[in-house]
Write an enzyme that holds these catalytic residues in place. Sequence first.
Site, PDB file in Angstrom:
ATOM      1  N   TRP A  14      -7.972 -44.683  26.738  1.00 23.57           N
ATOM      2  CA  TRP A  14      -7.790 -45.725  27.732  1.00 23.57           C
ATOM      3  C   TRP A  14      -8.290 -45.270  29.106  1.00 23.57           C
ATOM      4  CZ3 TRP A  14      -8.418 -50.271  28.717  1.00 23.57           C
ATOM      5  CH2 TRP A  14      -7.655 -51.087  29.556  1.00 23.57           C
TER       6      TRP A  14
ATOM      7  N   LYS B 285       5.822 -54.645  23.522  1.00 27.51           N
ATOM      8  CA  LYS B 285       4.970 -55.183  22.449  1.00 27.51           C
ATOM      9  C   LYS B 285       4.600 -54.095  21.449  1.00 27.51           C
ATOM     10  CE  LYS B 285       1.154 -53.270  24.281  1.00 27.51           C
ATOM     11  NZ  LYS B 285       0.129 -52.397  23.653  1.00 27.51           N
TER      12      LYS B 285
END
Length: 342
Positions: free
Chosen positions: A13, A193
Amino acid sequence: MIKNVTVIGAGSWGTALASVLADNGHHVTIWVRDPKLAEEINTKHVNGKYLPDVKLSANIVASVDLQEAVTRKPIVLLAVPSHAMRQICRQMAPFLDPQVLLIHATKGFELESLKRMSEVIMEEVPTSISSRLAVLSGPSHAEEVVLRQPTTVVVASESEESMLRSQDLLMNANFRVYTNPDLIGAEIAGALKNIIALGAGMSDGLGYGDNAKAALLTRGLAEISRLGIKLGAMPPTFAGLAGVGDLIVTCTSKHSRNWRAGYMLGQGKKLEDVLEQMGMVVEGVRTTHAAYALSRREDVDMPIASVLYGILFEEKEPRQGVEELMRRGKTYEMGYLDPNGA
């Protein structure tokens, strides 16, 4: 305007975000722990461990010196695992420019304190910096971002100036950035999530179909919203990119570490073996522990998170967990009819 930007963390990322910044013409320093990785980035312009076969811009320069990486930099973007956030912030705080724009892109909680990443950062950096903190969230797999595939994210902050500066810094034809003043909601949605993605992977690993996954995502979002609102988030955030958007991509994509880990668990593998095989941080495991503790502390009913906690940490069989969820007592679907219903 061209900026000198530092990205802290050279995982997939952090490297993908460095690539976005380089595409926008900025000069990017990426801080890495491993001298061999730094040399690979600087000489071969690749990050073979996390994003193999992707050529990186020459505008990205790696450094193993944290002080050098952040000193006099107007913008610092944090993309480190949640468990490392406090230590990194403590180490770099003395060298940060008082006017630095600090952005974090980490989705998780500090397990020991159950604090969000912004809360951890605010405790370790000067108030003049933390008051302008921004968070980047939304459906954004690094593997697609670095290939310049269309991606849409959200940047949240209590400072309008920080939101707009972050948006200008990152946005381009391939990477669209929205703004949202709900920093709390963006962080909670982005972290929780990952729990549901573990469950989605388990469902697939158990051989269940689309009906089961649709139910898991829908009721999972209800749990995320319920806890988030209790902790001060704005309800609309959970219907946006940081909420349902990130939930969909993390629960359905082959790139999702959490889905892959859940899939292996659903096939009967032990957690320690799964984590060893993954070789990368699976934030959903730590986040499940934190969410379970938060749900008890805040008295918020989170049956999916509780079952996943039992599977991960109490040796409950995944199929048994599904049966427990399906056999729960009758309840309303909508929280406004029954605030404690799930």
